[in-house]
Design a protein around this motif. Structure first.
Motif, PDB file in Angstrom:
ATOM      1  N   ARG A  73       0.863  -1.191   0.000  1.00 57.88           N
ATOM      2  CA  ARG A  73       0.000   0.000   0.000  1.00 57.88           C
ATOM      3  C   ARG A  73       0.891   1.229   0.000  1.00 57.88           C
ATOM      4  N   VAL A  74       0.791   2.018  -1.044  1.00 60.36           N
ATOM      5  CA  VAL A  74       1.651   3.198  -1.210  1.00 60.36           C
ATOM      6  C   VAL A  74       0.773   4.391  -1.559  1.00 60.36           C
ATOM      7  N   ILE A  75       0.846   5.408  -0.718  1.00 62.48           N
ATOM      8  CA  ILE A  75       0.087   6.636  -0.966  1.00 62.48           C
ATOM      9  C   ILE A  75       1.057   7.807  -0.858  1.00 62.48           C
ATOM     10  N   ASP A  76       1.406   8.369  -2.010  1.00 64.84           N
ATOM     11  CA  ASP A  76       2.339   9.495  -2.038  1.00 64.84           C
ATOM     12  C   ASP A  76       1.767  10.647  -1.213  1.00 64.84           C
ATOM     13  N   GLY A  77       2.619  11.282  -0.426  1.00 61.46           N
ATOM     14  CA  GLY A  77       2.170  12.359   0.445  1.00 61.46           C
ATOM     15  C   GLY A  77       1.561  11.857   1.738  1.00 61.46           C
ATOM     16  N   PHE A  78       1.671  10.545   2.000  1.00 57.91           N
ATOM     17  CA  PHE A  78       1.128   9.963   3.225  1.00 57.91           C
ATOM     18  C   PHE A  78       2.079   8.923   3.807  1.00 57.91           C
ATOM     19  N   MET A  79       2.101   7.714   3.219  1.00 56.63           N
ATOM     20  CA  MET A  79       2.939   6.656   3.780  1.00 56.63           C
ATOM     21  C   MET A  79       3.132   5.524   2.780  1.00 56.63           C
ATOM     22  N   ILE A  80       4.103   4.632   3.118  1.00 59.60           N
ATOM     23  CA  ILE A  80       4.307   3.390   2.384  1.00 59.60           C
ATOM     24  C   ILE A  80       4.165   2.255   3.397  1.00 59.60           C
ATOM     25  N   GLN A  81       3.371   1.239   3.060  1.00 55.97           N
ATOM     26  CA  GLN A  81       3.042   0.177   4.018  1.00 55.97           C
ATOM     27  C   GLN A  81       3.481  -1.182   3.504  1.00 55.97           C
ATOM     28  N   GLY A  82       4.022  -1.994   4.414  1.00 56.59           N
ATOM     29  CA  GLY A  82       4.448  -3.345   4.071  1.00 56.59           C
ATOM     30  C   GLY A  82       4.263  -4.290   5.241  1.00 56.59           C
ATOM     31  N   ASN A  97       3.516   6.757  23.628  1.00 55.02           N
ATOM     32  CA  ASN A  97       4.917   6.784  24.071  1.00 55.02           C
ATOM     33  C   ASN A  97       5.624   8.124  23.847  1.00 55.02           C
ATOM     34  N   GLY A  98       4.935   9.104  23.310  1.00 58.47           N
ATOM     35  CA  GLY A  98       5.548  10.412  23.086  1.00 58.47           C
ATOM     36  C   GLY A  98       6.204  10.576  21.721  1.00 58.47           C
ATOM     37  N   LEU A  99       6.313   9.492  20.944  1.00 54.93           N
ATOM     38  CA  LEU A  99       6.886   9.585  19.600  1.00 54.93           C
ATOM     39  C   LEU A  99       5.788   9.973  18.614  1.00 54.93           C
ATOM     40  N   ALA A 100       6.119  10.855  17.683  1.00 60.55           N
ATOM     41  CA  ALA A 100       5.138  11.364  16.725  1.00 60.55           C
ATOM     42  C   ALA A 100       5.307  10.714  15.356  1.00 60.55           C
ATOM     43  N   ASN A 101       4.216  10.656  14.616  1.00 58.68           N
ATOM     44  CA  ASN A 101       4.223  10.144  13.242  1.00 58.68           C
ATOM     45  C   ASN A 101       4.759  11.225  12.311  1.00 58.68           C
ATOM     46  N   ASP A 102       6.048  11.515  12.467  1.00 56.35           N
ATOM     47  CA  ASP A 102       6.730  12.514  11.646  1.00 56.35           C
ATOM     48  C   ASP A 102       7.311  11.850  10.404  1.00 56.35           C
ATOM     49  N   ASN A 118       6.112   6.789   7.397  1.00 61.83           N
ATOM     50  CA  ASN A 118       5.502   8.077   7.060  1.00 61.83           C
ATOM     51  C   ASN A 118       6.376   8.802   6.043  1.00 61.83           C
ATOM     52  N   VAL A 119       5.760   9.330   4.984  1.00 59.13           N
ATOM     53  CA  VAL A 119       6.519  10.100   3.993  1.00 59.13           C
ATOM     54  C   VAL A 119       6.258  11.593   4.132  1.00 59.13           C
ATOM     55  N   LYS A 120       5.519  11.966   5.171  1.00 59.76           N
ATOM     56  CA  LYS A 120       5.340  13.364   5.570  1.00 59.76           C
ATOM     57  C   LYS A 120       4.927  13.350   7.038  1.00 59.76           C
ATOM     58  N   ASP A 121       4.890  14.498   7.668  1.00 60.36           N
ATOM     59  CA  ASP A 121       4.409  14.574   9.047  1.00 60.36           C
ATOM     60  C   ASP A 121       2.914  14.273   9.043  1.00 60.36           C
ATOM     61  N   ASN A 122       2.520  13.249   9.792  1.00 61.61           N
ATOM     62  CA  ASN A 122       1.122  12.820   9.853  1.00 61.61           C
ATOM     63  C   ASN A 122       0.611  12.902  11.283  1.00 61.61           C
ATOM     64  N   GLY A 123       0.554  14.121  11.813  1.00 60.14           N
ATOM     65  CA  GLY A 123       0.141  14.346  13.197  1.00 60.14           C
ATOM     66  C   GLY A 123      -1.215  13.774  13.541  1.00 60.14           C
ATOM     67  N   PHE A 124      -2.106  13.652  12.568  1.00 58.65           N
ATOM     68  CA  PHE A 124      -3.435  13.112  12.840  1.00 58.65           C
ATOM     69  C   PHE A 124      -3.403  11.634  13.222  1.00 58.65           C
ATOM     70  N   LEU A 125      -2.246  10.972  13.041  1.00 60.50           N
ATOM     71  CA  LEU A 125      -2.095   9.569  13.424  1.00 60.50           C
ATOM     72  C   LEU A 125      -1.568   9.401  14.852  1.00 60.50           C
ATOM     73  N   ASN A 126      -1.259  10.503  15.521  1.00 64.49           N
ATOM     74  CA  ASN A 126      -0.671  10.445  16.858  1.00 64.49           C
ATOM     75  C   ASN A 126      -1.712  10.126  17.927  1.00 64.49           C
ATOM     76  N   VAL A 160       4.505   4.706  16.841  1.00 69.12           N
ATOM     77  CA  VAL A 160       5.825   4.900  16.238  1.00 69.12           C
ATOM     78  C   VAL A 160       6.827   4.140  17.092  1.00 69.12           C
ATOM     79  N   PHE A 161       7.747   3.418  16.435  1.00 75.70           N
ATOM     80  CA  PHE A 161       8.726   2.636  17.185  1.00 75.70           C
ATOM     81  C   PHE A 161      10.133   2.759  16.628  1.00 75.70           C
ATOM     82  N   GLY A 162      10.343   3.683  15.707  1.00 74.71           N
ATOM     83  CA  GLY A 162      11.673   3.874  15.148  1.00 74.71           C
ATOM     84  C   GLY A 162      11.649   4.911  14.051  1.00 74.71           C
ATOM     85  N   LYS A 163      12.797   5.023  13.371  1.00 73.41           N
ATOM     86  CA  LYS A 163      12.908   6.007  12.287  1.00 73.41           C
ATOM     87  C   LYS A 163      13.918   5.538  11.254  1.00 73.41           C
TER      88      LYS A 163
END
Length: 189
Positions: free
Chosen positions: A68-77, A99-104, A126-134, A147-150
């Motif tokens: 699942r790939v949505i440009d401007g949102f995320m890539i999922q696997g 945990n305090g980590l953001a979907n940046d 995340n391929v952009k900051d997706n604060g609405f997922l926090n 979020v568990f890494g970067k």
């Protein structure tokens, strides 16, 4: 002399990689579009990082695709092979989105169903900051995505995957028209 130089270069590379990752586990995800290095954060997301690391050790991601790939949102696997066959997973884990980590941009988080505590092996970058997922509250709508890494290297690969042409495959949408395969995921620390 050549042996000493080779050793020194190897040691310097080890030190740079270790400093870059802050001593946390680093996963190398080799894909058909290039390599992505992901630093896990076991301090902030111990359950989720351990879950992901165990899937890597088990070879679970090898041969799966970014489905699942949505440009401007995320890539999922982490869920399907190139024929869109679902791979069986272990039991779901507790959602650690609080945990305090953001979907940046360039963070990795767990994908899940509507149930906040349903994450297993699927992940997204995340391929952009997706604060609405926090995380906002421990409610059905407020749990967010853990979020568990970067990503620490391979940003160009992530960006390239986000730009591929997608379409429908059965009842799945946003599926890359040409399979982007995770050929190997391994711990490189």
């Amino acid at each position: 002399m050549r042996t000493i130089i080779t050793f020194c270069l190897a040691f310097m590379l080890f030190c740079v990689n270790d400093a870059q990752a802050g001593g946390n586990p680093v996963i190398k995800m080799t894909t058909t579009m290039g390599d992505i290095l992901i630093e896990l954060n076991p301090e902030k997301a111990p359950i989720t990082a351990a879950n992901f690391e165990q899937y890597v050790k088990d070879g679970f991601f090898d041969g799966l695709i970014f489905h699942r790939v949505i440009d401007g949102f995320m890539i999922q696997g982490g869920g399907f092979d190139a024929e869109m066959n679902h791979r069986e997973t272990r039991q779901p884990i507790q959602n650690e989105a609080d945990n305090g980590l953001a979907n940046d941009k360039y963070t990795i988080a767990m994908a899940r169903t509507q149930d906040p505590h349903s994450a297993t092996g699927q992940f997204f970058i995340n391929v952009k900051d997706n604060g609405f997922l926090n995380f906002t509250a421990p409610t059905l709508n407020g749990w967010g995505y853990a979020v568990f890494g970067k990503v620490v290297d391979g940003f160009d690969v992530v960006d390239a995957i986000a730009k591929v042409e997608t379409g429908n495959h059965g009842y799945h949408s946003d599926v890359p028209k040409e399979a982007i395969i995770i050929t190997k995921a391994e711990i490189v620390e």
